[in-house]
Scaffold this motif. Structure first.
Motif, PDB file in Angstrom:
ATOM      1  N   GLY A  91      33.074  44.131  47.589  1.00 16.60           N
ATOM      2  CA  GLY A  91      32.955  45.210  46.599  1.00 16.60           C
ATOM      3  C   GLY A  91      33.226  46.570  47.237  1.00 16.60           C
ATOM      4  N   GLU A  92      32.735  46.745  48.455  1.00 14.61           N
ATOM      5  CA  GLU A  92      32.912  48.055  49.110  1.00 14.61           C
ATOM      6  C   GLU A  92      34.361  48.300  49.515  1.00 14.61           C
ATOM      7  OE1 GLU A  92      30.029  49.719  51.350  1.00 14.61           O
ATOM      8  OE2 GLU A  92      28.462  48.993  50.032  1.00 14.61           O
ATOM      9  N   PRO A 147      33.942  37.367  43.040  1.00 16.24           N
ATOM     10  CA  PRO A 147      33.602  38.760  43.395  1.00 16.24           C
ATOM     11  C   PRO A 147      34.860  39.562  43.746  1.00 16.24           C
ATOM     12  CG  PRO A 147      32.041  37.240  44.380  1.00 16.24           C
ATOM     13  CD  PRO A 147      33.127  36.389  43.779  1.00 16.24           C
ATOM     14  N   THR A 204      29.191  41.793  48.814  1.00 17.16           N
ATOM     15  CA  THR A 204      28.991  43.256  48.799  1.00 17.16           C
ATOM     16  C   THR A 204      30.063  43.943  49.642  1.00 17.16           C
ATOM     17  OG1 THR A 204      27.302  43.053  50.513  1.00 17.16           O
ATOM     18  CG2 THR A 204      26.520  43.278  48.267  1.00 17.16           C
ATOM     19  N   GLY A 241      36.789  47.306  46.004  1.00 20.35           N
ATOM     20  CA  GLY A 241      36.473  48.092  44.811  1.00 20.35           C
ATOM     21  C   GLY A 241      36.280  49.566  45.149  1.00 20.35           C
ATOM     22  N   SER A 256      35.105  36.205  49.351  1.00 23.03           N
ATOM     23  CA  SER A 256      34.409  37.130  48.451  1.00 23.03           C
ATOM     24  C   SER A 256      33.100  36.539  47.925  1.00 23.03           C
ATOM     25  CB  SER A 256      35.330  37.594  47.316  1.00 23.03           C
ATOM     26  OG  SER A 256      35.493  36.625  46.311  1.00 23.03           O
ATOM     27  N   TYR A 300      37.483  46.653  38.999  1.00 26.28           N
ATOM     28  CA  TYR A 300      36.965  48.020  39.234  1.00 26.28           C
ATOM     29  C   TYR A 300      38.079  48.910  39.789  1.00 26.28           C
ATOM     30  CZ  TYR A 300      34.473  51.897  41.310  1.00 26.28           C
ATOM     31  OH  TYR A 300      34.075  53.156  41.653  1.00 26.28           O
ATOM     32  N   ALA A 307      35.918  42.975  41.863  1.00 23.97           N
ATOM     33  CA  ALA A 307      36.177  44.219  42.613  1.00 23.97           C
ATOM     34  C   ALA A 307      37.555  44.779  42.262  1.00 23.97           C
ATOM     35  CB  ALA A 307      36.076  43.939  44.115  1.00 23.97           C
TER      36      ALA A 307
END
Ligand code: NAP
Ligand code: G4F
Length: 324
Positions: free
Chosen positions: A95-96, A146, A92, A99, A87, A153, A150
């Motif tokens: 996150g996609e 990260p 990113t 999250g 992570s 979220y 995520a």
């Protein structure tokens, strides 16, 4: 017959959850993303018993169409980029998947049928730099990677859809759970695989990072049962799932080496390159709510888990060696 979709079916938890739901008489649909080579090692024993369906957490329409086609009663969202060190190198993407992927699942349910029950695989990594010990459902989050960010979220978007749209959406805050099907890069499996190789004479040492980190480790088979229990309990609410005990990486390694009659100190090498940019130094969950309301409790203790994992790795490596 109840129908369930499991995302992340090819992962550790997906395979155990599929075993459990089949035993309970469900029709199980395992969601996989398209790949040029099959990655079905953990679900090989389920061939012909479950339906494999293609969709991707990154592709909203594919998820909507999947919900329309299957018309599930329950959806278990286990898919994620789940390895914490990755992570930092792929923040990113993490996150996609980990999250925003959750929102895509919830949006699909909202659009197709709000009565579908939804389970989100949340994580003790959300507690990160812990604000209290042990951690429970009310402990504030302080993620340290990260991945953890995520997952926070994913947790709150699940709570938000439950509160905004009256959907049956729950977040299971699960502490680390392991098994012979755990990915080889996670510390417990890295240790038991290494111990088996050393015991069989095909490896000399294991390189590890922070030996002082503490985790609350349970058995994945016990934890998927808690996921199912959460979707059977009304009203929809969130639960911490843990053993309530915490041990260091060093203790795990000591137990694993002791199981084959070796002293861990001779074989474990510390490699500082494996230290993390920000570490979660200690995690210990308080599973009292799950015990009281769901009547859930873990069956396998740490010693039993270590034994199960070392023995399975010895058998697997012996089989590989006999084929050479
Ligand atoms: P895992 O073994 O790493 O499995 C992850 C699964 O997600 C794999 O099946 C993977 O498919 C799938 N996946 C990844 N990206 C995807 C995408 N874009 N579209 C569709 N599928 C995708 O993880 P696990 O240990 O079973 O954990 C299950 C879930 O619980 C994860 O969300 C994890 O973050 C969470 N969790 C785990 C623990 C634990 O201790 N195990 C604790 C708390 C929370 P491929 O095979 O194609 O890669
Ligand atoms: O086994 P790990 O990689 O698991 P981590 O980071 O706790 O994450 C796992 O559990 C989470 C639940 O809390 C899940 F949400 C997540 O998806 C994943 O399943 O590392 C455990 C500890 C860390 O403190 C790490 O620094 O072990 C330490 N460690 C020491 N040496 C190592 C190593 N970790 C790994 N992976 N490899 C090592 O060589």
């Amino acid at each position: 017959m109840k129908r369930a979709i499991i995302t992340g079916i090819t992962g550790q938890d997906g395979s155990y959850l599929a075993d459990l739901l089949l035993a309970k008489g469900y029709k199980v649909y395992g969601m996989v993303r398209r790949s040029s080579t099959e990655n079905f090692e953990r679900i090989e024993h389920l061939r012909g018993k479950i339906s494999i369906v293609q969709a991707d957490l990154l592709d909203q329409l594919s998820i909507i169409e999947l919900m329309e086609e299957v018309e599930p009663h329950e959806v278990y969202n286990l898919a994620a980029q789940s390895f914490v060190p990755t992570s930092w190198t792929q923040p990113t993407l993490t996150g996609e998947f980990t999250g925003l992927g959750v929102t895509k699942m919830l949006e699909a349910i909202k659009l197709v049928n709000r009565k579908i029950k939804f389970y989100q695989a949340s994580s003790s990594e959300m507690f990160g730099k812990v604000r209290e010990t042990p951690q429970n459902e009310l402990t504030p989050f302080y993620p340290r990677s990260p991945y953890g960010v995520a997952k926070v979220y994913g947790h709150f978007i699940t709570v938000n859809y439950r509160e905004s749209y009256d959907m049956f959406a729950v977040s299971g805050i699960l502490f680390n759970h392991e098994s012979p099907r755990r990915g080889l890069e996670f510390v417990t499996r890295k240790i038991t695989d290494g111990v088996a190789r050393i015991a069989l004479g095909v490896a000399k040492d294991i390189r590890l990072g922070n030996l002082h980190a503490k985790r609350d480790w349970g058995f994945a088979g016990d934890y998927v049962e808690a996921m199912w229990m959460m979707l059977q309990h009304k009203p929809a609410e969130d639960f911490v799932i843990a053993t309530g005990e915490s041990h260091t990486v060093k203790e795990f390694a000591r137990l694993a080496f002791e199981h084959v009659g070796l002293n861990w100190r001779k074989y474990v090498k510390v490699d500082e390159k494996l230290y993390r940019p920000a570490e979660v130094t200690q995690l210990r969950g308080n599973p009292a709510k799950a015990r009281r309301i769901l009547r859930w409790r873990p069956r396998v203790d740490l010693a039993g888990l270590v034994r199960m994992m070392v023995e399975a790795d010895i058998v697997r490596i012996q089989e590989q060696l006999s084929k050479r």
